[in-house]
Design a protein around this motif. Structure first.
Motif, PDB file in Angstrom:
ATOM      1  N   UNK A 111       0.861  -1.191   0.000  1.00 55.30           N
ATOM      2  CA  UNK A 111       0.000   0.000   0.000  1.00 55.30           C
ATOM      3  C   UNK A 111       0.896   1.241   0.000  1.00 55.30           C
ATOM      4  N   UNK A 112       0.559   2.204  -0.860  1.00 57.50           N
ATOM      5  CA  UNK A 112       1.415   3.396  -0.963  1.00 57.50           C
ATOM      6  C   UNK A 112       1.225   4.352   0.212  1.00 57.50           C
ATOM      7  N   UNK A 113       0.037   4.370   0.793  1.00 59.58           N
ATOM      8  CA  UNK A 113      -0.181   5.244   1.955  1.00 59.58           C
ATOM      9  C   UNK A 113       0.604   4.726   3.172  1.00 59.58           C
ATOM     10  N   UNK A 114       0.633   5.572   4.197  1.00 57.62           N
ATOM     11  CA  UNK A 114       1.370   5.167   5.403  1.00 57.62           C
ATOM     12  C   UNK A 114       0.609   4.155   6.246  1.00 57.62           C
ATOM     13  N   UNK A 115      -0.669   3.983   5.993  1.00 62.83           N
ATOM     14  CA  UNK A 115      -1.456   3.017   6.755  1.00 62.83           C
ATOM     15  C   UNK A 115      -2.526   2.392   5.878  1.00 62.83           C
ATOM     16  N   UNK A 143       3.584   2.382   2.715  1.00 65.60           N
ATOM     17  CA  UNK A 143       4.636   3.251   2.190  1.00 65.60           C
ATOM     18  C   UNK A 143       5.372   2.602   1.024  1.00 65.60           C
ATOM     19  N   UNK A 144       4.750   1.641   0.367  1.00 68.77           N
ATOM     20  CA  UNK A 144       5.330   0.943  -0.777  1.00 68.77           C
ATOM     21  C   UNK A 144       4.496   1.282  -2.019  1.00 68.77           C
ATOM     22  N   UNK A 197       6.222  -8.070  -7.529  1.00 71.78           N
ATOM     23  CA  UNK A 197       5.717  -6.697  -7.584  1.00 71.78           C
ATOM     24  C   UNK A 197       6.863  -5.752  -7.233  1.00 71.78           C
ATOM     25  N   UNK A 198       7.197  -4.871  -8.164  1.00 70.88           N
ATOM     26  CA  UNK A 198       8.261  -3.896  -7.902  1.00 70.88           C
ATOM     27  C   UNK A 198       7.663  -2.703  -7.169  1.00 70.88           C
ATOM     28  N   UNK A 199       8.306  -2.356  -6.057  1.00 68.06           N
ATOM     29  CA  UNK A 199       7.784  -1.256  -5.238  1.00 68.06           C
ATOM     30  C   UNK A 199       8.887  -0.247  -4.979  1.00 68.06           C
ATOM     31  N   UNK A 200       8.447   0.995  -4.841  1.00 66.12           N
ATOM     32  CA  UNK A 200       9.380   2.067  -4.523  1.00 66.12           C
ATOM     33  C   UNK A 200       9.124   2.492  -3.089  1.00 66.12           C
ATOM     34  N   UNK A 201      10.201   2.514  -2.317  1.00 68.85           N
ATOM     35  CA  UNK A 201      10.096   2.951  -0.930  1.00 68.85           C
ATOM     36  C   UNK A 201      11.107   4.083  -0.714  1.00 68.85           C
ATOM     37  N   UNK A 202      11.161   4.567   0.501  1.00 67.21           N
ATOM     38  CA  UNK A 202      12.131   5.620   0.804  1.00 67.21           C
ATOM     39  C   UNK A 202      13.557   5.132   0.547  1.00 67.21           C
TER      40      UNK A 202
END
Ligand code: SF4
Length: 467
Positions: A358-362, A390-391, A401-406
């Motif tokens: 999930x891209x949101x923080x929660x 946060x992904x 699944x490719x994800x972008x994180x900090x």
């Protein structure tokens, strides 16, 4: 030296102390009413808290209540701060307190009333026939259908509008917002006199386009108002409700689908198994059309490459739920509930891990039913679902699944992917075309605005009343 203030509160719990106030109330009532006046106590079998009230304490309390002249014990469970037990939601098991009331029944000789998610007459009958309890009580099912008992007694079980345990109309949009109680599946609850289904002034030929919950309900109400109704549905009647067929998670939605289909099939409504367009409506000589074609899934904004099986949440059925390393893209309500359904389906099958990204923080960042927002994460935790917030998903390929994180881009390995991106607003092309052709057209359910069962049934009901 005097006793320290608060010492009584820190002493070990003793059932006799905890019961004293209740027993004094019982004694006082018993002294004031005739012996043949039935006295009932409703109590939780346990509060389900880790350091809470154990069943042994409740059983002992029930023995003492019987000795003090209580005539019947009405067994619920949980408490207001943990509503997943008190008003169990659709992802909770049915009859969750059965284990507890059966222990109480074994310990007393007075009758025991069972309560909690007894949504169907079949369940109620089984509880009584097996001797599990002496009576059953209904709460939310009577909001969904005040005629529940009458229909059950007459054997008209499929005519009962089932409570789907959504907690949306009664709690979320009702009591929690300071309004009177409502119900997702019964738009006129508590206001039956205000919203009766009356005969239309003139009988019209009306086409309902779409056989999901909104279309099915509209077709039944329009028929009852005296209209000549034709329902067009090229696929499966029941629409999105069918994704819960066979699952223990949201099984109540499958029951609602069966009921709505039955309500149409027992009426004189023509069901045509094909799509309808403006030409269909023109050639059919209809006076009005109700568009209930639902809302499309939101499209992914990232590339999907390779051969990994990818499907949408609505396409996941218990019979062919994905196995292995399953990654759910999206942590809204749709993503959370499909994660539970995949976990439940895998419980008896091969090893499966479920991960939500999930891209949101929660999780559950949208406008969710408050009980879901609070408690659904606990169910995911209990089911062993991993959550990666946060992904932001940037693509799907053969590896996962490719994800972008900090920290950069990484791959969450997957054998199967489920897209739970929500639904977007449908375009109005069909309604516009019908309107241009001079047809009296109404748009209901998610075709008007993506929503929940509440919105589908309510827009269907009030639109059908207006035609
Ligand atoms: S709003 Fe939902 S949970 Fe509440 S009574 Fe109606 S169907 Fe049941």
């Amino acid at each position: 030296m005097g006793r320290r203030r608060g010492a009584r509160h820190r002493s070990p719990r003793r059932p006799a102390d905890r019961a004293r106030l209740l027993l004094r109330i019982v004694d006082d009532i018993r002294a004031k009413v005739p012996r043949d006046f039935p006295l009932s106590i409703r109590l939780s079998v346990t509060d389900y808290e880790p350091d809470g009230i154990p069943i042994e304490e409740t059983v002992e309390l029930c023995r003492r209540l019987e000795a003090h002249g209580v005539d019947v014990l009405h067994c619920s469970g949980g408490h207001h701060a943990g509503m997943e037990w008190e008003v169990s939601p659709w992802y909770q098991v049915r009859t969750p307190h059965r284990w507890g009331w059966e222990k109480i029944k074994d310990a007393v000789s007075i009758p025991v009333i069972a309560s909690g998610s007894i949504v169907s007459p079949e369940t109620a009958e089984e509880i009584l026939a097996s001797g599990s309890a002496d009576f059953v009580s209904l709460g939310r099912p009577l909001l969904a259908d005040p005629d529940w008992a009458r229909k059950a007694k007459a054997g008209r079980v499929l005519e009962i509008t089932p409570c789907i345990r959504c907690n949306d109309g009664c709690l979320h949009r009702g009591l929690n917002k300071g309004r009177s109680v409502g119900c997702s599946v019964n738009p006129s609850v508590a206001e039956e006199g205000r919203f009766p289904v009356t005969a239309a002034g003139e009988s019209r030929r009306i086409a309902v386009i779409g056989g999901g919950p909104a279309g099915l309900h509209a077709a039944a109400v329009l028929h009852d108002r005296g209209h000549d109704v034709t329902l067009y549905e090229p696929g499966e009647l029941g629409g999105l409700l069918n994704h819960a067929q066979g699952s223990t998670v949201k099984q109540d939605l499958a029951a609602l689908a069966r009921h709505l289909i039955h309500e149409v099939s027992r009426r004189d409504v023509r069901v045509v198994a094909r799509a309808a367009d403006a030409q269909t409506i023109a050639e059919g000589g209809f006076d009005a059309a109700v568009v209930a074609t639902g809302a499309p899934d939101e499209s992914p904004r990232f590339p999907i490459e390779g051969r990994l099986p990818v499907r949408t949440a609505a396409q996941v059925r218990v019979t062919d739920a994905p196995r292995g390393r399953v990654v759910i893209v999206g942590g809204g309500f749709q993503g959370c509930e499909v994660a539970l359904r995949v976990s439940a389906a895998a419980a008896t099958g091969e090893a499966t891990t479920v991960t939500i990204v999930e891209s949101n923080d929660g999780l559950l960042a949208g406008e969710e039913v408050f009980t879901d927002a609070e408690r659904l994460p606990l169910f995911l935790d209990a089911a062993g679902v991993s959550v990666r917030c946060g992904h932001t998903v940037v693509g799907i390929d053969d590896e996962g699944v490719r994800v972008e994180t900090a920290g950069g881009v990484e791959t969450v390995p997957a054998d199967a992917v489920v897209l739970a991106l929500g639904r977007r607003r449908a375009d109005s092309a069909l309604a516009d075309e019908l309107e241009a052709a001079g047809v009296d057209v109404r748009v209901i359910g998610s075709a008007r605005e993506p929503g929940r069962v509440f919105d589908a049934i309510h827009t269907a009901f009030f639109t059908a009343r207006s035609l």
